[in-house]
Design a protein around this motif. Structure first.
Motif, mmCIF file in Angstrom:
data_model
loop_
_atom_site.group_PDB
_atom_site.id
_atom_site.type_symbol
_atom_site.label_atom_id
_atom_site.label_comp_id
_atom_site.label_asym_id
_atom_site.label_seq_id
_atom_site.Cartn_x
_atom_site.Cartn_y
_atom_site.Cartn_z
ATOM 1 N N VAL A 50 51.077 16.288 -34.581
ATOM 2 C CA VAL A 50 49.715 16.779 -35.007
ATOM 3 C C VAL A 50 49.144 15.448 -35.682
ATOM 4 O O VAL A 50 49.622 14.844 -36.483
ATOM 5 N N VAL A 51 47.960 15.487 -34.856
ATOM 6 C CA VAL A 51 47.233 14.013 -35.266
ATOM 7 C C VAL A 51 45.951 14.561 -35.935
ATOM 8 O O VAL A 51 45.149 15.583 -35.603
ATOM 9 N N THR A 52 45.588 14.264 -37.363
ATOM 10 C CA THR A 52 44.353 14.578 -37.890
ATOM 11 C C THR A 52 43.503 13.361 -38.341
ATOM 12 O O THR A 52 43.874 12.426 -39.122
ATOM 13 N N LEU A 53 42.259 12.947 -37.776
ATOM 14 C CA LEU A 53 41.341 12.096 -38.139
ATOM 15 C C LEU A 53 40.077 12.521 -38.444
ATOM 16 O O LEU A 53 39.439 13.374 -37.875
ATOM 17 N N THR A 54 39.688 11.889 -39.601
ATOM 18 C CA THR A 54 38.195 12.193 -40.234
ATOM 19 C C THR A 54 37.616 10.922 -40.286
ATOM 20 O O THR A 54 37.945 9.932 -40.747
ATOM 21 N N TYR A 55 36.200 11.022 -39.967
ATOM 22 C CA TYR A 55 35.247 10.048 -39.723
ATOM 23 C C TYR A 55 34.043 10.513 -40.585
ATOM 24 O O TYR A 55 33.434 11.547 -40.272
ATOM 25 N N ASN A 56 33.565 9.571 -41.429
ATOM 26 C CA ASN A 56 32.252 10.141 -42.308
ATOM 27 C C ASN A 56 31.410 8.887 -42.569
ATOM 28 O O ASN A 56 31.922 7.840 -42.465
#
Length: 284
Positions: free
Chosen positions: A198-204
């Motif tokens: 599982v890959v979880t990527l957050t960009y803000n």
């Protein structure tokens, strides 16, 4: 003489009755014992238990270096002015099971204020287990959990979630707005599953010193681009392990890189709860 003959016949007949009764009794006891023995023999045989089918083998047995899972060009485009171009690795007890990396920076070269950006990527891998299920099944459960977690982010506003094609075997992009450090942030989290990973990527991002908040469209576009690279890195790592190293010492340099990455991960912060440093606003 004629009367004594019938009397003798009756005596002989009566004498034969006990003999028949004894024979019948023996026969009855014999049949009973045979049934008991047969019952004892059948009950003493253990019943065979059905064999459980083996679970499907896990597709991946390792994870990529999280700090190189997104290309340097993409990092430069998404996080201009990054404090650490090579990223900050998160802590992990086993880098083959869980790993993460993050980048953040303030681009103050604009004339209309500054732009702040944060990007983090995390990997979680699951092995197949006879009692818990296949790695893919366990990863699917984690994928669902991470999507739910992103949608329930504290303080999130205007939350939306959409299935995303072309990233792993399944993916969801969650968008929302969030106010912090007296600024409005635009967020996009991409949760993807490839095999048993599982890959979880957050960009803000946010605008400072009068700069506008980045559009949700631009944040989503950047997040999905980085997520595709991170998912591809999982397969690339698996391929690299089965491909013979090129001649000229590349095998040794590869091993050295893995050791350096492990050391960097041990020194990094915990990416499960990243804390953004409030950037200083540029004086007007």
């Amino acid at each position: 003489m004629h009367r004594s003959a019938p009397r003798l016949s009756r005596i002989l007949a009566c004498a034969a009755v006990p003999v028949m009764l004894v024979a019948v009794g023996c026969s009855s006891d014999s049949d009973s014992d045979s049934k008991k023995n047969a019952g004892s023999s059948s009950s003493g045989t253990p019943s065979a238990k059905p064999t459980e089918p083996a679970v499907e083998a896990a597709k991946f047995d390792d994870l990529p270096d999280p700090c190189t899972s997104v290309t340097k060009k993409t990092i430069k485009d998404l996080v201009p002015g990054a404090k650490k171009e090579n990223g900050t690795a998160g802590r992990s007890n086993d880098l083959s099971v869980r790993s993460s990396c993050s980048w953040n920076g303030l681009d103050d070269k604009g004339v209309d204020g500054s732009q702040y950006r944060w990007l983090d990527v995390g990997f979680t891998r699951f092995d197949s287990d006879q009692s818990l299920g296949s790695g893919a099944k366990r990863a699917t459960a984690e994928y669902t959990k991470q999507v739910t977690k992103a949608k329930a982010s504290e303080g999130a506003e205007k939350v939306a979630a959409e299935p995303t094609a072309g990233i792993g075997e399944e993916a969801t992009t969650i968008t929302y707005g969030l106010s912090k450090t007296d600024e409005d942030f635009a967020y996009a989290t991409v949760v993807a599953r490839t095999g048993n990973v599982v890959v979880t990527l957050t960009y803000n991002g946010a605008g400072y010193a009068g700069a506008k908040t980045p559009s949700s469209t631009s944040i989503v576009k950047g997040a999905e681009k980085a997520a595709k690279e991170a998912v591809a890195a999982v397969a690339d790592t698996a391929d690299a392990k089965v491909t013979p190293p090129a001649k000229g010492g590349s095998e040794d340099s590869g091993k050295g890189g893995e050791k350096d990455g492990a050391k960097a991960s041990a020194k990094g912060g915990d990416s499960d709860s990243p804390k953004s440093t409030k950037p200083k606003a540029k004086s007007s």
